[in-house]
Design a protein around this motif. Structure first.
Motif, PDB file in Angstrom:
ATOM      1  N   SER A  11    -109.556 -23.895 -15.213  1.00 56.30           N
ATOM      2  CA  SER A  11    -110.692 -23.741 -16.135  1.00 56.30           C
ATOM      3  C   SER A  11    -111.962 -23.424 -15.350  1.00 56.30           C
ATOM      4  CB  SER A  11    -110.873 -25.038 -16.937  1.00 56.30           C
ATOM      5  OG  SER A  11    -111.974 -24.939 -17.799  1.00 56.30           O
ATOM      6  N   GLY A  12    -112.425 -22.175 -15.458  1.00 54.53           N
ATOM      7  CA  GLY A  12    -113.668 -21.749 -14.794  1.00 54.53           C
ATOM      8  C   GLY A  12    -113.634 -21.909 -13.279  1.00 54.53           C
ATOM      9  N   GLN A  14    -113.684 -21.184  -9.411  1.00 52.87           N
ATOM     10  CA  GLN A  14    -114.239 -20.213  -8.461  1.00 52.87           C
ATOM     11  C   GLN A  14    -113.937 -20.701  -7.049  1.00 52.87           C
ATOM     12  OE1 GLN A  14    -118.435 -19.794  -9.226  1.00 52.87           O
ATOM     13  NE2 GLN A  14    -118.091 -18.475 -10.991  1.00 52.87           N
ATOM     14  N   LEU A  22    -117.306 -14.371  -3.629  1.00 53.40           N
ATOM     15  CA  LEU A  22    -116.314 -15.131  -4.383  1.00 53.40           C
ATOM     16  C   LEU A  22    -114.940 -14.489  -4.203  1.00 53.40           C
ATOM     17  CD1 LEU A  22    -118.236 -15.877  -7.720  1.00 53.40           C
ATOM     18  CD2 LEU A  22    -117.489 -17.564  -6.032  1.00 53.40           C
ATOM     19  N   ARG A  25    -113.003 -15.595  -8.860  1.00 53.58           N
ATOM     20  CA  ARG A  25    -114.188 -15.723  -9.716  1.00 53.58           C
ATOM     21  C   ARG A  25    -113.809 -16.056 -11.157  1.00 53.58           C
ATOM     22  NH1 ARG A  25    -117.557 -10.878  -8.592  1.00 53.58           N
ATOM     23  NH2 ARG A  25    -116.630 -10.404  -6.603  1.00 53.58           N
ATOM     24  N   GLU A  26    -114.338 -17.149 -11.640  1.00 52.86           N
ATOM     25  CA  GLU A  26    -114.216 -17.541 -13.057  1.00 52.86           C
ATOM     26  C   GLU A  26    -112.776 -17.421 -13.561  1.00 52.86           C
ATOM     27  OE1 GLU A  26    -116.237 -19.559 -15.684  1.00 52.86           O
ATOM     28  OE2 GLU A  26    -117.199 -18.693 -13.923  1.00 52.86           O
ATOM     29  N   LEU A  27    -111.869 -18.130 -12.889  1.00 56.39           N
ATOM     30  CA  LEU A  27    -110.453 -18.052 -13.241  1.00 56.39           C
ATOM     31  C   LEU A  27    -110.121 -19.016 -14.374  1.00 56.39           C
ATOM     32  CD1 LEU A  27    -107.532 -17.070 -12.637  1.00 56.39           C
ATOM     33  CD2 LEU A  27    -107.362 -18.932 -10.983  1.00 56.39           C
ATOM     34  N   ASN A  28    -109.654 -18.462 -15.476  1.00 54.66           N
ATOM     35  CA  ASN A  28    -109.144 -19.255 -16.599  1.00 54.66           C
ATOM     36  C   ASN A  28    -107.697 -18.829 -16.811  1.00 54.66           C
ATOM     37  OD1 ASN A  28    -111.649 -20.665 -17.553  1.00 54.66           O
ATOM     38  ND2 ASN A  28    -112.345 -18.542 -17.708  1.00 54.66           N
ATOM     39  N   THR A  50    -105.501 -18.691  -5.032  1.00 53.68           N
ATOM     40  CA  THR A  50    -105.208 -19.386  -6.287  1.00 53.68           C
ATOM     41  C   THR A  50    -104.021 -20.337  -6.113  1.00 53.68           C
ATOM     42  OG1 THR A  50    -106.102 -17.577  -7.625  1.00 53.68           O
ATOM     43  CG2 THR A  50    -104.544 -19.050  -8.721  1.00 53.68           C
ATOM     44  N   GLY A  63    -115.293 -25.418 -11.018  1.00 49.94           N
ATOM     45  CA  GLY A  63    -114.242 -25.409 -12.030  1.00 49.94           C
ATOM     46  C   GLY A  63    -113.228 -26.525 -11.846  1.00 49.94           C
ATOM     47  N   VAL A 216    -110.244 -11.466  -9.708  1.00 48.71           N
ATOM     48  CA  VAL A 216    -110.190 -11.540 -11.177  1.00 48.71           C
ATOM     49  C   VAL A 216    -108.799 -11.136 -11.661  1.00 48.71           C
ATOM     50  CG1 VAL A 216    -111.155 -10.586 -13.330  1.00 48.71           C
ATOM     51  CG2 VAL A 216    -112.649 -10.991 -11.369  1.00 48.71           C
TER      52      VAL A 216
END
Length: 364
Positions: A11-12, A14, A22, A25-28, A50, A63, A216
């Motif tokens: 959730s969010g 980074q 980054l 970035r902003e991984l959901n 990740t 996050g 992303v």
């Protein structure tokens, strides 16, 4: 915990190593129970970072990571209880196969008789029955790979993480192991998260594939959707082969087309809502292009010259020159096609038909 809840949720999330750039970035991202999820992308795209954050070897800069709805962002790796398989196998050379496989059980203080039963079961599972007393150095690369896999599965983890585990194997063995891993996953029902830069591997094995680029997720989909309906130009170029046409967007909102340099138009699907007159590229899979020796009545055809013929064993590829400003078109012909058996002469004119549903037009 409801079975519809994901097993893992990013959730969010980074990640930066230098405080500026980054890497993720902003991984959901939700990972479902029992699925085989591949993280696919070029080097530096964020896929391995990740996986390392999920394993606990790296911490997110921002996050949260949840397992079964519970926060694990700061939980150390050994307390996450995940199986891990790396490209270099990381086997202990001085220990036998059975001792290597038993290691996670020893660490968890599982009784000796229980260890023996579980090790035997794990070795049977990866088809290494009777090899427990050998040293890893006496095994082939594929067998060492299986030992690493047995070790990751022996303590019955709910999640198995794999970082390019087949990368060191030769092509034939790698393809064989892909099918074995897929079958093992089907039998066990354990959740697999698999990192690879090999698109064929990801398409062959996975329930879903997350395509990464520049930190992303560009697209998250099943293999068929990813191949047949790439959501942007990067995915179209990275997953599978494409013939690429350059031009401007013409037609109407209901019937878009790409206008090539010679003023020819090819109808297609306007994937990213490019505006009329904008520079665009159309991507078409080589096996979707129909080859005609004589000019057909179909409107969506372009004349081209044969510039190369490549024999691949199971198919033939024709390289066709499309004229100034266009890259060569690749046409994939099965061996059952008449032109595969007796290809047109080099330099001769052929007519390429681009089917509208498979001519996907992307904004640049």
């Amino acid at each position: 915990m409801s079975s519809t809840e994901p097993l893992v949720r990013f959730s969010g999330v980074q990640k930066t190593y230098d405080g500026e750039q980054l890497v993720v970035r902003e991984l959901n991202l939700d990972i479902q129970r029992g699925e085989f999820l591949s993280l696919l992308g070029p080097s530096g795209s964020g896929k391995t970072t990740t996986l390392m954050m999920l394993a606990g070897f790296e911490s997110p800069t921002a996050g949260d990571i949840l397992l079964d709805g519970k926060q694990i962002t700061r939980t150390p790796p050994h307390k996450r209880n995940f199986g891990m398989v790396f490209q270099n196998y990381a086997l202990f050379p001085h220990m036998t196969v059975a001792q290597n496989v038993a290691y996670p059980l020893t660490v968890r203080k599982v009784p000796k008789d229980e260890q023996e039963k579980r090790v035997q079961k794990a070795l049977d599972m990866v088809r290494l029955t009777g090899m427990g007393e050998r040293l890893p150095t006496r095994l082939s690369g594929g067998q060492q790979q299986r030992v690493a896999l047995a070790r990751a599965l022996v303590f019955e983890p709910q999640l198995v993480l794999m970082d390019e585990p087949l990368g060191a194997l030769d092509k034939q063995l790698r393809e064989h192991m892909q099918l074995e891993l897929k079958e093992l996953h089907r039998q066990l029902g354990v959740t697999f998260v698999y990192v690879t830069h090999d698109q064929g591997e990801a398409l062959t094995m996975s329930d879903r594939v997350a395509v990464f680029n520049e930190g992303v997720i560009q697209q998250l989909a099943d293999a068929q959707s990813l191949y047949e309906a790439p959501s942007n130009r990067f995915v179209a170029g990275f997953v599978g082969d494409s013939t690429v046409l350059r031009g401007t967007l013409g037609g109407t909102a209901d019937a878009p087309c790409i206008v090539l340099g010679q003023g020819q138009t090819l109808p297609g699907i306007n994937v990213n809502n490019a505006v009329a007159g904008a520079m665009v590229e159309a991507c078409v899979r080589p096996e979707r292009i129909a080859l005609h020796v004589q000019a057909p009545a179909a409107l969506n055809t372009v004349a081209a010259q044969v510039a190369g013929i490549v024999y691949y064993g199971d198919h033939v590829r024709l390289l066709c020159s499309m004229g100034a400003g266009q890259a060569q078109a690749t046409v994939k012909l099965p061996l059952t096609h008449a032109c595969a058996l007796t290809p047109p002469a080099m330099g001769s004119t052929v007519h390429l038909e681009f089917p509208t549903p498979f001519t996907r037009i992307y904004a640049l």
